[in-house]
Design an enzyme around this catalytic site. Structure first.
Site, PDB file in Angstrom:
ATOM      1  N   ASP A  86      -4.386  -7.537  -2.105  1.00 33.30           N
ATOM      2  CA  ASP A  86      -2.987  -7.119  -1.931  1.00 33.30           C
ATOM      3  C   ASP A  86      -2.746  -6.744  -0.478  1.00 33.30           C
ATOM      4  O   ASP A  86      -3.696  -6.487   0.276  1.00 33.30           O
ATOM      5  CB  ASP A  86      -2.643  -5.943  -2.858  1.00 33.30           C
ATOM      6  CG  ASP A  86      -3.413  -4.663  -2.525  1.00 33.30           C
ATOM      7  OD1 ASP A  86      -4.604  -4.747  -2.172  1.00 33.30           O
ATOM      8  OD2 ASP A  86      -2.812  -3.579  -2.602  1.00 33.30           O
ATOM      9  N   ASP A 123      -5.969  -7.223   7.175  1.00 28.84           N
ATOM     10  CA  ASP A 123      -6.073  -6.210   6.099  1.00 28.84           C
ATOM     11  C   ASP A 123      -5.460  -6.734   4.813  1.00 28.84           C
ATOM     12  O   ASP A 123      -4.279  -6.605   4.595  1.00 28.84           O
ATOM     13  CB  ASP A 123      -5.387  -4.937   6.584  1.00 28.84           C
ATOM     14  CG  ASP A 123      -5.526  -3.775   5.618  1.00 28.84           C
ATOM     15  OD1 ASP A 123      -6.356  -3.864   4.707  1.00 28.84           O
ATOM     16  OD2 ASP A 123      -4.794  -2.778   5.789  1.00 28.84           O
ATOM     17  N   GLU A 156      -5.178  -1.863  -3.668  1.00 36.23           N
ATOM     18  CA  GLU A 156      -5.737  -0.941  -2.672  1.00 36.23           C
ATOM     19  C   GLU A 156      -4.645  -0.268  -1.872  1.00 36.23           C
ATOM     20  O   GLU A 156      -4.687   0.937  -1.613  1.00 36.23           O
ATOM     21  CB  GLU A 156      -6.694  -1.697  -1.730  1.00 36.23           C
ATOM     22  CG  GLU A 156      -7.632  -0.786  -0.951  1.00 36.23           C
ATOM     23  CD  GLU A 156      -7.047  -0.199   0.318  1.00 36.23           C
ATOM     24  OE1 GLU A 156      -7.617   0.781   0.834  1.00 36.23           O
ATOM     25  OE2 GLU A 156      -6.008  -0.694   0.827  1.00 36.23           O
ATOM     26  N   GLU A 157      -3.642  -1.047  -1.508  1.00 33.02           N
ATOM     27  CA  GLU A 157      -2.592  -0.504  -0.634  1.00 33.02           C
ATOM     28  C   GLU A 157      -1.646   0.449  -1.366  1.00 33.02           C
ATOM     29  O   GLU A 157      -0.782   1.059  -0.747  1.00 33.02           O
ATOM     30  CB  GLU A 157      -1.792  -1.644   0.025  1.00 33.02           C
ATOM     31  CG  GLU A 157      -2.628  -2.568   0.916  1.00 33.02           C
ATOM     32  CD  GLU A 157      -3.164  -1.903   2.182  1.00 33.02           C
ATOM     33  OE1 GLU A 157      -3.036  -0.672   2.340  1.00 33.02           O
ATOM     34  OE2 GLU A 157      -3.718  -2.634   3.019  1.00 33.02           O
ATOM     35  N   ASP A 183     -13.492  -4.240   5.501  1.00 33.47           N
ATOM     36  CA  ASP A 183     -12.092  -3.780   5.517  1.00 33.47           C
ATOM     37  C   ASP A 183     -11.906  -2.697   6.577  1.00 33.47           C
ATOM     38  O   ASP A 183     -11.035  -1.849   6.473  1.00 33.47           O
ATOM     39  CB  ASP A 183     -11.719  -3.247   4.120  1.00 33.47           C
ATOM     40  CG  ASP A 183     -10.214  -3.100   3.920  1.00 33.47           C
ATOM     41  OD1 ASP A 183      -9.454  -3.728   4.666  1.00 33.47           O
ATOM     42  OD2 ASP A 183      -9.815  -2.331   3.025  1.00 33.47           O
ATOM     43  N   HIS A 216      31.643  19.469   3.803  1.00 38.83           N
ATOM     44  CA  HIS A 216      32.307  19.289   5.095  1.00 38.83           C
ATOM     45  C   HIS A 216      31.613  20.218   6.098  1.00 38.83           C
ATOM     46  O   HIS A 216      31.504  21.427   5.860  1.00 38.83           O
ATOM     47  CB  HIS A 216      33.787  19.650   4.942  1.00 38.83           C
ATOM     48  CG  HIS A 216      34.607  19.316   6.147  1.00 38.83           C
ATOM     49  ND1 HIS A 216      34.508  19.999   7.329  1.00 38.83           N
ATOM     50  CD2 HIS A 216      35.548  18.359   6.336  1.00 38.83           C
ATOM     51  CE1 HIS A 216      35.353  19.493   8.208  1.00 38.83           C
ATOM     52  NE2 HIS A 216      36.003  18.471   7.629  1.00 38.83           N
ATOM     53  N   THR A 318      31.130  13.922   9.558  1.00 41.05           N
ATOM     54  CA  THR A 318      30.843  15.355   9.617  1.00 41.05           C
ATOM     55  C   THR A 318      30.504  15.857   8.222  1.00 41.05           C
ATOM     56  O   THR A 318      31.386  16.056   7.390  1.00 41.05           O
ATOM     57  CB  THR A 318      32.048  16.122  10.184  1.00 41.05           C
ATOM     58  OG1 THR A 318      33.227  15.689   9.494  1.00 41.05           O
ATOM     59  CG2 THR A 318      32.215  15.846  11.679  1.00 41.05           C
TER      60      THR A 318
HETATM   61  N1  BES Z   1      -8.342  -1.250   5.375  1.00 34.20           N
HETATM   62  C1  BES Z   1      -7.523  -0.091   5.396  1.00 34.20           C
HETATM   63  C2  BES Z   1      -8.243   1.147   5.873  1.00 34.20           C
HETATM   64  C3  BES Z   1      -8.924   1.051   7.204  1.00 34.20           C
HETATM   65  C4  BES Z   1      -8.453   0.254   8.225  1.00 34.20           C
HETATM   66  C5  BES Z   1     -10.061   1.779   7.416  1.00 34.20           C
HETATM   67  C6  BES Z   1      -9.116   0.173   9.434  1.00 34.20           C
HETATM   68  C7  BES Z   1     -10.723   1.726   8.619  1.00 34.20           C
HETATM   69  C8  BES Z   1     -10.250   0.899   9.626  1.00 34.20           C
HETATM   70  C9  BES Z   1      -6.966   0.123   3.991  1.00 34.20           C
HETATM   71  O1  BES Z   1      -6.416  -1.050   3.468  1.00 34.20           O
HETATM   72  C10 BES Z   1      -5.848   1.122   4.065  1.00 34.20           C
HETATM   73  O2  BES Z   1      -4.840   0.810   4.624  1.00 34.20           O
HETATM   74  N2  BES Z   1      -6.026   2.296   3.469  1.00 34.20           N
HETATM   75  C11 BES Z   1      -4.951   3.229   3.373  1.00 34.20           C
HETATM   76  C12 BES Z   1      -5.205   4.221   2.292  1.00 34.20           C
HETATM   77  C13 BES Z   1      -4.762   3.781   0.923  1.00 34.20           C
HETATM   78  C14 BES Z   1      -5.006   4.891  -0.069  1.00 34.20           C
HETATM   79  C15 BES Z   1      -3.328   3.324   0.883  1.00 34.20           C
HETATM   80  C16 BES Z   1      -4.825   4.022   4.648  1.00 34.20           C
HETATM   81  O3  BES Z   1      -5.821   4.283   5.342  1.00 34.20           O
HETATM   82  O4  BES Z   1      -3.685   4.410   4.941  1.00 34.20           O
HETATM   83 MN    MN Z   2      -7.651  -2.645   3.751  1.00 35.91          MN
HETATM   84 MN    MN Z   3      -4.392  -1.286   4.404  1.00 34.24          MN
END
Ligand code: BES
Ligand code: MN
Ligand code: MN
Length: 461
Positions: A86, A123, A156-157, A183, A216, A318
């Site tokens: 994702d 990512d 994951e995201e 990742d 207002h 306003t």
């Molecule tokens: N791959 C990232 C995390 C990441 C990126 C770790 C670069 C180290 C280096 C992962 O997909 C991500 O975005 N994680 C989220 C947390 C998640 C709970 C939504 C984040 O870190 O914001």
């Molecule tokens: Mn990631």
């Molecule tokens: Mn991410």
């Protein structure tokens, strides 16, 4: 030979990735659930073509998991590859130089040999696909040194909300000796790095309410607490003049990084000047007493991610709004507990609301921080693999990002993770114009089989 296979097929590897990048598998957008599903099916197909067996698209309460494996000999060690298919929403669309789901290859200063521009390029579709192609190369050239399992998720995201139940349910299917994840990133293309820690996350949304309706601002201004003014003041008070977070108890469980690790961070080839230049800022900012690299890895933080309320249309209206909102993330370090931190935040935020204002704090998904060992077989296997392909020994460094499943896998399955990522911080993940270097994509595909070989070898002894 694995390398010959990679050389002969590298153009096809890239073409396949470009096809996958065209599928808008945005997990946060419920209107795209069909596309997420289409991505899962396409990935399952790719795993089969690569030679994986028992390939399945397994349902969860949310988006499905993609599983596949290749067990060559139950007596050999097993590597469980985790990744996610994702992607983050592409917004704001107008800031993209080319459409997010129409991948293009362009060169940049940092990527003179070209980079793929698309949402998910780095990512994690690009990085996850390196794992699939490295597996294909090992498998098809008859050089797979141990067993492999793939678990690629589609949430994951959005916080991997269904992964823990899934892992508990399929515990037996997921037994392995180590988990391998691509990742994360490296410091730069000539400074290989192995990520040895990830921050945890507590994410909250706050709603601040004043009067029962919009008013207002002339008739009522001066008579009531304005929720937007109040929210701004409350948020501003969450840091003191030294950049410390003011929530009582916030730092109580923070484990200071060992002096040795701080020395290692200090000796990493980092340039504050280049950092500022890349972001077009005059100075960095943050907690006193820690360097920028420390503040973005071994220290906890609190940041507003979004704030809204009142009139934001054209011209002036306003009005005193009835409500104001914000989304706030706190990045956590060992041994902070996300639920505890969320509770501390809630208690504190409610307590600082001025008279005439009510506050509702709504927790979103969180995640535990994690550190991975550097004195392990898997670290050695990864380090030696990178040393071979980069010609330089990688530096162990913690990252500021979060991959909550690392701590969860260890807690539920008792398996440790090795983070073998190849992205760059400048790849603009989660942002417009996300990209992934071709150098990085191919370096990953080349390095992963060496990791497998080293790991299988080291495990024997
Ligand atoms: N791959 C990232 C995390 C990441 C990126 C770790 C670069 C180290 C280096 C992962 O997909 C991500 O975005 N994680 C989220 C947390 C998640 C709970 C939504 C984040 O870190 O914001
Ligand atoms: Mn990631
Ligand atoms: Mn991410």
């Amino acid at each position: 030979m694995v390398n010959t296979y990679i050389q002969e097929n590298k153009d096809r590897f890239l073409k396949e990735l470009l096809e996958l990048l065209k599928i808008p598998s945005v997990s946060a957008d419920s209107t795209l659930a069909g596309e997420v599903r289409r991505m899962a099916d396409a990935l399952a197909e790719k795993l089969k073509e690569a030679g994986a067996e028992n390939v399945q698209v397994l349902p969860t309460k949310g988006h499905p998991m993609v599983y596949g494996d290749k067990i060559i000999d139950p007596k050999l060690p097993t590597v469980l590859v985790y990744g996610h298919y994702d992607v983050q929403p592409p917004d704001p669309l107008e800031l993209w130089d080319s459409p997010p789901f129409e991948p293009v290859i362009k060169t940049t200063d940092i990527h003179p040999e070209g980079a793929i521009f698309a949402r998910g390029a780095c990512d994690d579709k690009g990085q996850m696909y390196m794992q699939v192609k490295a597996f294909e190369a090992m498998n098809k050239s008859g050089e797979l040194p141990c067993n492999v399992k793939f678990i690629i998720e589609g949430e994951e995201e959005v916080g991997s909300e269904n992964l823990e139940d899934f892992v508990i349910k399929y515990q037996d299917k997921l037994t392995a000796d180590v988990i391998l994840v691509s990742d994360t990133g490296i410091m730069s293309n000539d400074v290989p790095t192995i990520t040895t820690g990830l921050r945890g996350l507590s994410y909250v949304e706050v709603e601040v309410t004043g009067p029962n309706r919009d008013l207002h601002s002339g008739l009522y201004g001066g008579g009531v607490a304005n929720p937007i003014n109040a929210l701004a003041k409350m948020i501003a008070s969450l840091h003191d003049e030294n950049g410390h977070i003011t929530i009582p108890g916030f730092y109580d469980k923070v484990q200071e990084a060992p002096e040795k690790e701080r020395q290692l961070i200090a000796s990493a080839p980092y340039s504050e000047e280049a950092y500022c230049k890349a972001l077009n800022i005059k100075e960095t900012f943050g907690e006193k007493g820690y360097s920028t690299l420390e503040r973005t890895s071994i220290r906890p933080t609190l940041d507003v991610n979004g704030i809204w309320g009142g009139y934001i249309g054209e011209g002036a209206k306003t009005v005193i709004a009835s409500k104001a909102h914000a989304k706030i993330s706190m990045r956590l370090v060992p041994n902070q507990d996300p639920d505890e931190i969320t509770a501390l935040f809630k208690k504190h935020f409610e307590s600082i609301a001025p008279a005439g204002i009510t506050v509702v704090v709504k927790p979103h998904h969180g995640g535990e921080p994690a550190v991975t060992p550097v004195d392990s077989i898997e670290y050695e296997a990864a380090s030696k693999a990178m040393e071979k392909t980069f010609g330089k020994k990688p530096i162990p460094l913690r990252s500021g990002g979060s991959i909550p499943i690392v701590a969860m896998f260890e807690r539920v399955l008792g398996i440790k993770t090795v983070l073998l990522g190849f992205g760059l911080d400048s790849d603009a993940i989660h942002s417009p114009n996300e990209h992934y270097g071709l150098f990085n994509f191919y370096k990953g595909i080349e390095t992963i089989p060496i990791f497998f070989r080293n790991y299988a070898e080291l495990k024997k002894n």
